[in-house]
Design a protein around this motif. Structure first.
Motif, mmCIF file in Angstrom:
data_model
loop_
_atom_site.group_PDB
_atom_site.id
_atom_site.type_symbol
_atom_site.label_atom_id
_atom_site.label_comp_id
_atom_site.label_asym_id
_atom_site.label_seq_id
_atom_site.Cartn_x
_atom_site.Cartn_y
_atom_site.Cartn_z
ATOM 1 N N LYS A 225 0.986 -1.193 -0.121
ATOM 2 C CA LYS A 225 0.096 0.127 0.097
ATOM 3 C C LYS A 225 0.873 1.296 -0.109
ATOM 4 O O LYS A 225 0.500 2.240 -0.880
ATOM 5 N N LEU A 226 1.644 1.441 0.874
ATOM 6 C CA LEU A 226 2.642 2.535 0.931
ATOM 7 C C LEU A 226 3.341 2.632 -0.380
ATOM 8 O O LEU A 226 3.817 3.847 -0.658
ATOM 9 N N ALA A 227 3.882 1.538 -0.997
ATOM 10 C CA ALA A 227 4.564 1.598 -2.247
ATOM 11 C C ALA A 227 3.733 2.219 -3.509
ATOM 12 O O ALA A 227 4.155 3.199 -4.097
ATOM 13 N N VAL A 228 2.495 1.806 -3.466
ATOM 14 C CA VAL A 228 1.608 2.369 -4.465
ATOM 15 C C VAL A 228 1.553 4.110 -4.283
ATOM 16 O O VAL A 228 1.619 4.830 -5.301
ATOM 17 N N ASP A 229 1.147 4.266 -3.040
ATOM 18 C CA ASP A 229 0.840 5.642 -2.720
ATOM 19 C C ASP A 229 2.204 6.548 -3.089
ATOM 20 O O ASP A 229 2.148 7.468 -3.646
ATOM 21 N N GLY A 230 3.209 6.183 -2.617
ATOM 22 C CA GLY A 230 4.590 7.030 -2.722
ATOM 23 C C GLY A 230 4.984 7.061 -4.037
ATOM 24 O O GLY A 230 5.349 8.211 -4.635
ATOM 25 N N LEU A 231 4.917 6.051 -4.814
ATOM 26 C CA LEU A 231 5.257 6.072 -6.266
ATOM 27 C C LEU A 231 4.425 6.638 -7.117
ATOM 28 O O LEU A 231 4.826 7.809 -7.793
ATOM 29 N N ASN A 258 7.485 -5.858 -7.685
ATOM 30 C CA ASN A 258 6.413 -6.680 -7.819
ATOM 31 C C ASN A 258 5.389 -6.164 -8.983
ATOM 32 O O ASN A 258 5.038 -4.970 -9.093
ATOM 33 N N LEU A 259 5.056 -6.906 -10.147
ATOM 34 C CA LEU A 259 4.388 -6.494 -11.137
ATOM 35 C C LEU A 259 2.852 -5.807 -10.841
ATOM 36 O O LEU A 259 2.537 -4.875 -11.744
ATOM 37 N N ARG A 260 2.219 -6.325 -9.703
ATOM 38 C CA ARG A 260 1.168 -5.739 -9.573
ATOM 39 C C ARG A 260 0.951 -4.351 -8.906
ATOM 40 O O ARG A 260 0.367 -3.441 -9.286
ATOM 41 N N ALA A 266 1.154 2.579 -12.706
ATOM 42 C CA ALA A 266 1.191 2.978 -14.155
ATOM 43 C C ALA A 266 -0.367 3.387 -14.668
ATOM 44 O O ALA A 266 -0.875 4.400 -15.345
ATOM 45 N N LYS A 267 -1.348 2.561 -14.010
ATOM 46 C CA LYS A 267 -2.749 2.857 -14.474
ATOM 47 C C LYS A 267 -3.271 4.070 -13.707
ATOM 48 O O LYS A 267 -3.845 4.902 -14.348
ATOM 49 N N LYS A 268 -2.696 4.288 -12.367
ATOM 50 C CA LYS A 268 -3.227 5.489 -11.628
ATOM 51 C C LYS A 268 -2.667 6.770 -12.442
ATOM 52 O O LYS A 268 -3.317 7.762 -12.372
ATOM 53 N N LEU A 269 -1.461 6.683 -12.835
ATOM 54 C CA LEU A 269 -0.935 7.560 -13.677
ATOM 55 C C LEU A 269 -1.187 8.163 -15.182
ATOM 56 O O LEU A 269 -1.010 8.878 -15.731
ATOM 57 N N GLY A 270 -2.089 6.871 -15.718
ATOM 58 C CA GLY A 270 -2.123 6.950 -17.020
ATOM 59 C C GLY A 270 -1.233 6.748 -17.969
ATOM 60 O O GLY A 270 -1.305 7.232 -19.284
ATOM 61 N N ILE A 271 -0.261 5.935 -17.677
ATOM 62 C CA ILE A 271 0.857 5.504 -18.652
ATOM 63 C C ILE A 271 0.549 4.139 -18.999
ATOM 64 O O ILE A 271 0.070 3.168 -18.610
ATOM 65 N N ALA A 272 0.865 4.010 -20.420
ATOM 66 C CA ALA A 272 0.280 2.867 -21.347
ATOM 67 C C ALA A 272 1.213 1.751 -20.859
ATOM 68 O O ALA A 272 2.371 1.879 -20.500
ATOM 69 N N ASP A 273 0.675 0.404 -20.808
ATOM 70 C CA ASP A 273 1.352 -0.780 -20.440
ATOM 71 C C ASP A 273 2.527 -1.027 -21.328
ATOM 72 O O ASP A 273 3.558 -1.269 -20.987
#
Ligand code: ACO
Length: 332
Positions: A225-231, A258-260, A266-273
């Motif tokens: 959770k912390l990783a997703v928020d910070g990144l 971790n790929l997840r 990437a999804k939150k930032l709108g960056i294409a896969d």
């Protein structure tokens, strides 16, 4: 004073031994620990990792020096023109001298500044940010920034929730002061309230003995959770500082933990896969080495061209994290 610093070239080094999930599962089974390729692959995206063999001379220092040498040579930097070497590592071969000082000696750059950065998995972003600031301020003109780890030394094979995640390797970037971009913005952050209970390796030497645990401990869900928020937050911040939108990023080089986590950010930032570099499948989490290893793989695969916006980011224990956004100008 220069307006920018820019990455002139990259390099990398991996240990010879490739350990697949099946290899690791067999090794753990012999110790009475159960895991499967399926569990590791679906939860993390990891398929294999490299483990260093110290008997074959594979150490954090040797990997760091090999990656640094490749970056230095590809950039066309003569050893005596390098002003600064920064090595990000959380698994140095010894407490001191620093890994950077050892690398400096191996490269033949004696006399230049050399120091290590300890920001765990975020180390390369911290080192890059520091080098960028020093090159822009001067008098330093050329720097080698390295991320290097032998995480295999600090994983407990009896702890299946952590030992399947990590791998060894090194990546490097040769940077030079430049009046053309360059690194557009870089920021680093930390929140020490999320301490060693969230993610830590508490071993220390004291009075001639080892105290604490010599193995990584982790609260996986909290880190996730912390990783997703910070990144996500740090990427938005550097994009804003650079005056660009994350969706314009042509090459996204996230920390390969971790790929997840990577896909969610990437999804939150709108960056294409298609823009995302995914070396976690082959390297596992190589901590400070993961971003420069992934960047070098993308450069060698011809995935980045002059003018492209590149986003680098990493997060790790501390918690510490950060992002850097740059316009790719490597012309060598
Ligand atoms: N093989 C098989 N089963 C396992 C394994 C394994 N290797 N590891 C854990 N399990 C089991 C657990 O025992 C648990 O079983 P139970 O339900 O019977 O108790 C079950 O799988 C689920 O465990 P969780 O920990 O809930 O699994 P989760 O889906 O959260 O995934 C993971 C765990 C992959 C560690 C995840 O939390 C994660 O990725 N967190 C981020 C951590 C990370 O990336 N750390 C890297 C270092 S820090 C950094 O670089 C950012």
């Amino acid at each position: 004073m220069s307006m920018y610093s820019r990455i002139a070239a990259t390099g990398s080094a991996l240990p010879k031994t490739r350990v697949t999930n099946e290899d690791l599962a067999r090794r753990l089974a012999a110790m009475g620990v159960e895991t499967t390729d399926e569990w590791i692959r679906t939860r993390t995206g990891i398929e294999a990792r490299r483990f260093a063999d110290p008997a074959a001379g594979e150490t954090t220092t040797s990997l760091a020096a090999a990656a640094a040498r490749e970056a230095m040579e590809r950039a066309g930097f003569e050893p005596d023109t390098v002003d600064l070497i920064i090595v990000a590592t959380t698994t140095p071969d010894m407490v001191f001298p620093s890994t950077a000082a050892r690398v400096q000696s191996i490269l033949g750059c004696a006399g230049c500044a050399a120091f290590d950065v300890q920001a765990v998995c975020a180390g390369f972003i911290y080192a890059l940010n520091a080098a960028d600031a020093m090159l822009r301020a001067g008098p330093y003109k050329r720097a080698i920034v390295v991320g290097a780890e032998t995480m295999s030394r600090v994983i407990d094979l009896r702890d299946r929730s952590t030992c399947v995640l990590f791998g060894d390797g090194a990546g490097a970037a040769a940077l030079e002061a430049s009046d053309a971009p360059g690194i557009l913005a870089a920021r680093m952050y930390a929140d020490g309230r999320h301490d060693e209970k969230v993610l830590g390796l508490t071993a220390r030497i004291s009075g001639g003995t080892l105290e604490g645990s010599p193995y990584i401990n982790m609260d996986g869900r909290q880190v996730f959770k912390l990783a997703v928020d910070g990144l996500t937050g740090s990427a938005e911040e550097v994009a804003k500082l650079a005056g660009v939108s994350p969706s314009e990023v042509k090459l996204f080089v996230p920390h390969q933990a971790n790929l997840r986590i990577m896909s969610m950010v990437a999804k939150k930032l709108g960056i294409a896969d298609e823009a995302m570099v995914k070396t976690v499948s082959e390297h596992g989490n190589t901590s400070a080495a993961s971003v420069p290893l992934a960047l070098d793989a993308a450069v060698k695969a011809g995935r980045v061209k002059t003018g492209d916006l590149v986003l680098l980011q990493a997060v790790g224990a501390g918690m510490a994290w950060g992002s850097a956004i740059l316009q790719w100008r490597a012309d060598r």
